[in-house]
Design an enzyme around this catalytic site. Structure first.
Site, PDB file in Angstrom:
ATOM      1  N   LYS A  81       0.871  -0.924   0.214  1.00 14.11           N
ATOM      2  CA  LYS A  81      -0.393   0.069  -0.236  1.00 14.11           C
ATOM      3  C   LYS A  81       0.914   0.981  -0.089  1.00 14.11           C
ATOM      4  CE  LYS A  81      -4.168   2.024   3.388  1.00 14.11           C
ATOM      5  NZ  LYS A  81      -4.547   1.561   3.763  1.00 14.11           N
ATOM      6  N   SER A 156      -9.455   1.944   2.851  1.00 14.65           N
ATOM      7  CA  SER A 156      -8.600   2.178   2.793  1.00 14.65           C
ATOM      8  C   SER A 156      -7.677   1.691   2.074  1.00 14.65           C
ATOM      9  CB  SER A 156      -7.943   3.766   3.116  1.00 14.65           C
ATOM     10  OG  SER A 156      -7.322   2.755   4.045  1.00 14.65           O
ATOM     11  N   SER A 180      -9.726  -0.999   7.484  1.00 10.93           N
ATOM     12  CA  SER A 180      -9.212  -0.479   5.849  1.00 10.93           C
ATOM     13  C   SER A 180      -7.924  -1.939   5.885  1.00 10.93           C
ATOM     14  CB  SER A 180      -8.098   0.397   6.177  1.00 10.93           C
ATOM     15  OG  SER A 180      -8.752   2.235   6.271  1.00 10.93           O
TER      16      SER A 180
END
Lengths: 477, 97
Positions: A81, A156, A180
């Site tokens: 990420k 996210s 997330s």
């Protein structure tokens, strides 16, 4: 979804590379090609790290040729990420505020994975600064859900989830502050693990809320998640003084027995907010555990309905503090012209931050400000204690809690225009975050072709038990 | 606990957090902040008698180490190179006044 042959398990890839049956180079080439073929449509990956990953692959192949093992994840390609600091690439956390930032060091997690031969082939899309539950807040475009490109992948860690669901890479790294990892895993039909808070080092990952941020793996199956956790849970990092000791033994230890296992169904999560079709998938999953020999126990945590309010006070407060370092003076992104330092601060931040970051900074500043601190921040942190006490009490009587991850399946891109409506989607995931408990999302069916995730939560430092319980469901269903 | 927030208060918060808001942004954030603060009212009715705030969930206290460099993951030069402007060994910024 297309018909690409799935990646083998991480263990199988590493064994093949260490035996010389496959090369690390071929794994990286496959991943990079897969990303290239699909990313135009899905926008899961912000950038690939070609030169470095090819070099590392060649080094690994040379090591293996010399007769040595290249590690437990030899040659396994993965995506990080974009809030994980990585070499030879930008780390932007999907925000213009960090555009141009090339990290001078890597996150501890990346170092640990590389030491076991894993290869970071690129950075995954996310909500900017991890603020969001849909990846719509990325400054570089939304990621599309692999099951339906008109829908969000969740957030996210939406890019990471989509990339794994699309078989771009066999695993990806995410971060979970209030859901997330778990929620995008649920929306994309994969496994997402949020470990016990403090088990995995946060050093070198762009901070959101320091008291709840957790780094974790996103995979297609539980055994892979266990293997990655085993490596990520370094056992205390001198660079992160909030890291805790890990459980003895390996997180890959198996235990398929449900003898005397008590699973608590959380009454407060089966409220009118939960979509009825999602509810029936969750209830069916609970039946699977019951039929397999677990005792299902009703549990009530009366303070749980306040968890979302606690979360949206505490987390904006913490992130408003963490984002104060983005002042236009320390990182490359800075306002072109400013009369004085004050103007440089305000212009740089206003140009760099997106709307959601600004919104949360304003909320956080408000709840921490003089005259409001006691009524909001201190009150929220105290109700947090009450919530933690209720979790602690429940865990004296049961082994795990079970319930939904999110109230619905993946929603349409642009489906929410109201921030508060978006925040409400976190209602079932924030509780575990506030209490630092390990929690996992595993696929448990579909509604109208869209995946549903089952959430299982255990007590702190019971990540091994959590993975074992998840694995039982995966075997049976 | 006041659930509403005025435009002036929003502008004050923007100043405190060094954000420059357009008029449209200030109005939009004011409305959204009012909605969110309204939602927080759910905490009003919760009794917290005898409880202390939780700041962290690990239970760790006073984690210290000796002040010697054992693991250096970046040099000062590397960090300085990131700043938009620097001079000698300092990050250079615009004048304050």
């Amino acid at each position: 979804m297309d018909t690409f042959k799935q990646w083998p398990s991480l263990q199988a890839i590493a064994d093949a590379v260490n035996n010389g049956n496959e090369t690390a180079e071929s794994q990286v080439i496959t991943a990079l090609k897969r990303i290239k073929d699909l990313n135009g449509v899905y926008n899961a990956v912000l950038q690939t790290i070609e030169a470095r990953s090819m070099k590392r692959a060649k080094d690994i192949d040379a090591l293996v040729a010399s007769g040595k093992s290249a590690g437990k994840l030899a040659g396994v390609p993965f995506l990080a990420k974009d809030n994980y600091l990585t070499f030879d690439s930008e780390t932007t956390a999907a925000s213009n505020m960090l555009k141009g930032f090339k990290a001078p060091y890597q996150s501890t997690v990346i170092e640990l994975l590389e030491a076991e031969g894993a290869i970071c082939v690129g950075k995954a899309n996310m909500d900017a600064f991890a603020h969001g539950g849909s990846t719509e807040n990325s400054d570089f475009g939304v990621t599309k859900n692999p099951y339906d490109i008109t829908r969000v992948p969740g957030g996210s860690s939406g890019g990471s989830a989509a990339a794994v669901a699309l078989n771009m890479v066999p695993f990806a790294l995410g971060s979970d502050t209030g859901g997330s990892i778990r929620q995008p895993a649920s929306y994309c039909g994969i496994v997402g693990l949020k470990p016990t808070y403090g088990l995995v080092s946060r050093s070198g990952v762009v901070a959101m809320a320091s008291s709840t941020d957790c780094m974790g793996p996103m995979t297609t199956n539980v055994a892979d998640a266990a293997l990655v956790l085993d490596i990520m849970a370094g056992g205390g990092d001198p660079l992160d003084s909030t890291t805790i000791d890990r459980e003895a033994g390996s997180y890959t230890e198996e235990n398929k027995s449900l003898n005397s296992i008590k699973i608590g169904v959380v009454k407060e999560w089966f409220d009118e907010g939960l979509d009825s079709a999602v509810r029936s998938r969750i209830e069916a999953a609970i039946e699977v555990y019951k039929n397999a020999g677990a005792e299902i126990v009703p549990v009530s945590l009366p303070t749980l309905p306040t968890a979302l309010a606690i979360y949206y006070i505490v987390v904006p407060a913490e992130l408003s503090s963490n984002l104060s370092r983005h002042d236009g003076q320390r990182y490359p992104s800075s306002a072109d012209s400013a009369e004085d330092l004050h103007e440089s601060y305000t212009k740089s931040r206003s140009q760099g931050f997106g709307a959601e970051a600004k919104r949360r900074i304003i909320i956080g500043t408000h709840v921490l400000s003089s005259g409001y601190y006691d009524a909001y921040y201190k009150k929220a942190q105290t109700v947090r204690t009450k919530l933690i006490n209720e979790f602690d009490d429940a865990f004296t009587r049961i082994d795990a809690l079970i319930g939904p991850v999110a109230p619905t399946t993946a929603f349409k891109i642009g489906g929410f225009s109201n921030p508060l409506e978006m925040y409400l989607q976190d209602m079932y995931s924030v509780g575990a975050s506030l209490a630092g408990l390990p929690a996992i999302s595993i696929p448990c069916g579909e509604v109208d072709g869209m995946p549903v995730g089952l959430q299982i939560i255990t007590d702190q430092k019971q990540d091994k038990k959590l993975l074992q319980l998840a694995s039982v469901y995966e075997d049976i269903k | 606990m006041a659930q509403t927030i005025t435009l002036d208060e929003v502008r004050r918060l923007a100043e405190l957090s060094r954000l420059e808001l357009t008029d449209a942004e200030a109005i939009k954030y004011q409305k959204e902040l009012c909605d969110v603060l309204d939602y927080f009212a759910i905490l009003d009715g919760v009794s917290t008698e005898g409880l202390k705030p939780t700041n962290q969930v690990t239970g760790l206290k006073n984690v210290v180490r000796k002040d010697i460099v054992t693991k250096q993951i970046a040099q000062a030069n590397d960090l300085l190179a990131l700043a938009p402007d620097s001079q000698d060994n300092y990050v250079k910024v615009k004048r304050m006044i």
